[in-house]
Design an enzyme around this catalytic site. Structure first.
Site, PDB file in Angstrom:
ATOM      1  N   TYR A   1       0.835  -1.203   0.000  1.00 29.67           N
ATOM      2  CA  TYR A   1       0.000   0.000   0.000  1.00 29.67           C
ATOM      3  C   TYR A   1       0.869   1.252   0.000  1.00 29.67           C
ATOM      4  CZ  TYR A   1      -4.236   2.670   1.177  1.00 29.67           C
ATOM      5  OH  TYR A   1      -5.311   3.521   1.169  1.00 29.67           O
TER       6      TYR A   1
ATOM      7  N   SER B   1       1.695  -7.707   1.817  1.00 30.66           N
ATOM      8  CA  SER B   1       0.671  -6.786   2.306  1.00 30.66           C
ATOM      9  C   SER B   1      -0.370  -6.544   1.209  1.00 30.66           C
ATOM     10  CB  SER B   1       1.320  -5.499   2.801  1.00 30.66           C
ATOM     11  OG  SER B   1       0.416  -4.717   3.537  1.00 30.66           O
ATOM     12  N   GLN B   2      -0.537  -5.298   0.741  1.00 31.86           N
ATOM     13  CA  GLN B   2      -1.447  -5.079  -0.376  1.00 31.86           C
ATOM     14  C   GLN B   2      -1.065  -5.965  -1.558  1.00 31.86           C
ATOM     15  OE1 GLN B   2      -3.015  -1.082  -2.408  1.00 31.86           O
ATOM     16  NE2 GLN B   2      -0.955  -1.571  -3.118  1.00 31.86           N
TER      17      GLN B   2
ATOM     18  N   ASP C   1       1.645  -9.042  13.712  1.00 31.07           N
ATOM     19  CA  ASP C   1       1.235  -8.079  12.688  1.00 31.07           C
ATOM     20  C   ASP C   1       0.001  -7.320  13.151  1.00 31.07           C
ATOM     21  OD1 ASP C   1       0.526  -6.717  10.361  1.00 31.07           O
ATOM     22  OD2 ASP C   1       1.051  -8.389   9.059  1.00 31.07           O
TER      23      ASP C   1
ATOM     24  N   HIS D   1       4.603  -6.640  10.773  1.00 32.51           N
ATOM     25  CA  HIS D   1       4.433  -6.164   9.401  1.00 32.51           C
ATOM     26  C   HIS D   1       5.749  -5.521   8.976  1.00 32.51           C
ATOM     27  CE1 HIS D   1       1.320  -5.716   6.348  1.00 32.51           C
ATOM     28  NE2 HIS D   1       1.902  -4.564   6.006  1.00 32.51           N
TER      29      HIS D   1
END
Length: 321
Positions: free
Chosen positions: A95, A185-186, A274, A303
């Protein structure tokens, strides 16, 4: 470390009910059929002045379904390649990030793969976003077009990411039966979406995937961009009268629902500390994966970068692609 989510014993059994609407598949079939009518218009420019001499580097631009130019780096090992000779891997970024730099793909090219990394429209790279959204959103991209799946931001993003697979399949040197997709992630959520919506990827490697199990994620996260959804309600709907409508939209983009349609062999990484992509949301996607799957669990990580997992992915690709 204290738990940031359910205990591991509970996470290992956590299989929440899917939220896909009855027309989930029809929605995406219509969307893909529409975008398939739009020419890719890919331009490919060789980068001739880069210090890396062991690979060929190409600056690529292709069109999203609405004409948005999506930028990417495409690399291959140096030299001539017979038609259909190179397996290929597609990378999606996190992101607010971007396609990165060509050297980020060097390890894949050194393994004999072609590799393609693409921008997500309107985020941190050079790719703009030509889409229009019918109502306001909180800062960021999570709530653009939130009240209708037809206008939601990630509809175009997911289609852009499928068109990245279209691009690599258009290259004469690639073996279209050996395609992998990955990201963190994204980017992990996008890899799940592409593998769920497109049968061409043989391997999928999401790392602590974002965009999964939205309702739980909004309730459980303490860092990261899921807060944009809370902020949207604070600004536009403080009484949550449109909550069900918003989550109905998000269900069409939920990695948990996508996972149930993934046939690619999947290697997923989950970290138990996370607070951005809560472990329960990642386990929800993992447990619903329809194809063969493996899990790498990192209990003491959050994360953050997992350089040792990069090697695990390379070994996974070496074995199965």
């Amino acid at each position: 470390m204290p738990n940031v989510d359910y205990p591991l014993s509970q996470l290992e059994q956590y299989v929440p009910e899917l939220t896909a609407e009855p027309d989930f598949d029809a929605f995406w079939e219509r969307a893909k059929a529409a975008v398939n009518k739009v020419p890719l218009h890919a331009t490919v420019k060789l980068v001739e002045d880069h210090p890396l001499k062991s690979i060929l580097i190409y600056d690529v631009v292709y069109h999203g379904s609405d004409g948005t130019p999506i930028h990417g780096w495409y690399v291959t090992p140096q030299g001539e390649h017979a038609p259909g000779s190179l397996p290929v891997i597609v990378k999606y970024h996190g992101y607010s990030g971007d396609r990165g730099r060509p050297h980020d793909l060097l390890h894949w090219a050194s393994m004999g793969l072609a590799a393609f990394a693409v921008d997500v429209r309107g985020q941190g790279g050079v790719s703009p976003d030509f889409a229009q959204y019918p109502q306001g959103g909180s800062p960021g991209w999570m709530t653009l077009g939130l009240l209708d799946p037809e206008t939601y931001y990630y509809k175009q993003v997911y289609l852009d990411c499928i068109r990245a697979v279209d691009f690599v399949c258009s290259r004469e040197e690639t073996d279209t039966s050996r395609i992998a997709v990955y990201g963190g992630s994204q980017g992990g959520g996008l890899a799940l979406a592409v593998a769920g919506l497109d049968s061409r990827p043989k391997l999928s490697m999401p790392v602590y995937p974002y965009l999964c199990h939205f309702r739980r994620a909004v309730e459980q996260h303490s860092t990261g961009p899921y807060v944009e959804i809370k902020n949207w309600f604070r600004r536009f709907d403080p009484a949550h009268r449109q909550e069900e409508q918003a989550y109905r939209t998000l269900s069409y983009f939920d990695g948990m629902n996508m996972a149930a349609r993934v046939k690619a062999r999947t290697l997923m990484a989950i970290t138990l500390q996370d607070t951005t992509c809560p472990p329960s949301t990642c386990f929800a996607a993992y447990h619903h994966l329809a194809g063969e799957k493996e899990l790498k669990l990192y209990p003491d990580y959050g994360h953050e970068a997992l350089p040792f997992h990069e090697e695990a992915m390379m070994r996974f690709v070496e074995q199965y692609l």
